[in-house]
Design a protein around this motif. Sequence first.
Motif, PDB file in Angstrom:
ATOM      1  N   ALA A   1      47.178  19.742  19.277  1.00  0.00           N
ATOM      2  CA  ALA A   1      46.556  20.812  20.115  1.00  0.00           C
ATOM      3  C   ALA A   1      46.784  21.322  21.353  1.00  0.00           C
ATOM      4  O   ALA A   1      47.288  20.853  22.271  1.00  0.00           O
ATOM      5  CB  ALA A   1      44.946  20.248  19.981  1.00  0.00           C
TER       6      ALA A   1
ATOM      7  N   TYR B   1      36.863  25.282  19.623  1.00  0.00           N
ATOM      8  CA  TYR B   1      37.688  24.289  19.553  1.00  0.00           C
ATOM      9  C   TYR B   1      37.197  23.643  18.737  1.00  0.00           C
ATOM     10  O   TYR B   1      35.757  22.697  18.490  1.00  0.00           O
ATOM     11  CB  TYR B   1      38.669  23.998  20.666  1.00  0.00           C
ATOM     12  CG  TYR B   1      37.722  23.117  22.019  1.00  0.00           C
ATOM     13  CD1 TYR B   1      38.368  21.590  21.088  1.00  0.00           C
ATOM     14  CD2 TYR B   1      36.838  23.081  22.585  1.00  0.00           C
ATOM     15  CE1 TYR B   1      37.108  20.641  22.453  1.00  0.00           C
ATOM     16  CE2 TYR B   1      35.948  22.581  23.580  1.00  0.00           C
ATOM     17  CZ  TYR B   1      36.460  21.051  23.480  1.00  0.00           C
ATOM     18  OH  TYR B   1      36.130  20.180  23.860  1.00  0.00           O
TER      19      TYR B   1
ATOM     20  N   ASP C   1      42.967  20.603  17.187  1.00  0.00           N
ATOM     21  CA  ASP C   1      43.200  21.393  18.055  1.00  0.00           C
ATOM     22  C   ASP C   1      43.519  20.531  19.378  1.00  0.00           C
ATOM     23  O   ASP C   1      44.293  20.581  20.058  1.00  0.00           O
ATOM     24  CB  ASP C   1      42.177  22.740  19.006  1.00  0.00           C
ATOM     25  CG  ASP C   1      41.982  23.948  18.073  1.00  0.00           C
ATOM     26  OD1 ASP C   1      42.516  24.352  17.732  1.00  0.00           O
ATOM     27  OD2 ASP C   1      40.840  24.257  18.841  1.00  0.00           O
TER      28      ASP C   1
ATOM     29  N   GLY D   1      43.434  26.212  12.919  1.00  0.00           N
ATOM     30  CA  GLY D   1      43.113  25.499  14.144  1.00  0.00           C
ATOM     31  C   GLY D   1      43.419  26.497  15.275  1.00  0.00           C
ATOM     32  O   GLY D   1      44.233  28.233  14.404  1.00  0.00           O
TER      33      GLY D   1
END
Length: 211
Positions: A15, A59, A63, A179
């Motif tokens: 991420a 998020y 991530d 993601g």
Amino acid sequence: MTRQPRIRPGLITVALTLVLVAGCTGSADDDSVTVQPGAPGEPGRVLTDPPTQPHDDAYTDVDVHFLHVMIYHHEQALRMVELVDDRADRAEINLLAARIGRSQEDELALMADWLAVRGEPHEGDHPDVGGMPGMLSEADFAELAEATGATFDQRFLELMIHHHEGALIMVADLREVGGAQEPALAEFTTHLDVDQRIEIDRMRSLLSDLD
């Protein structure tokens, strides 16, 4: 924070990001206003409310993990760059390494800031990177450190291309598992993908010149 329920085995999850998008601000009669930039050639417009920023819950754990692992990936690229000055034969390799070093350092700062702003600090401990694409082994580093001149130039380019290609795989895997949906992270990963492809093309060109 939204939790990712399940990550498909075999995909690299990671991420990253930090691209805070904010409108320009101005003042009129001491009243603060927010101006939204217009399209190229068009004027901006005054907004009655500030532009919406990405929410913390936009998020996921995927991530965050991506960013932790990509930080380690970038740190390894900097290890490679550090070997160039005393070993490279061609000036083009030194220039390329300097550019890679600057871009990787800038991206490392962005990733660390993204995590810190969201309360997901990077502690510096290396996560489990087993199977991470593009990573060099310590044997690869030993081989590179022992090489000099034209031999070093060729091996550096081969290994850095491999390393960059690994970053592209990691970005693709992140997107495949859903993601990089947060706007800031989406913009960062897009920039990362484009920049790495440009550098790969440049390195392949330099490598062909060595033949």
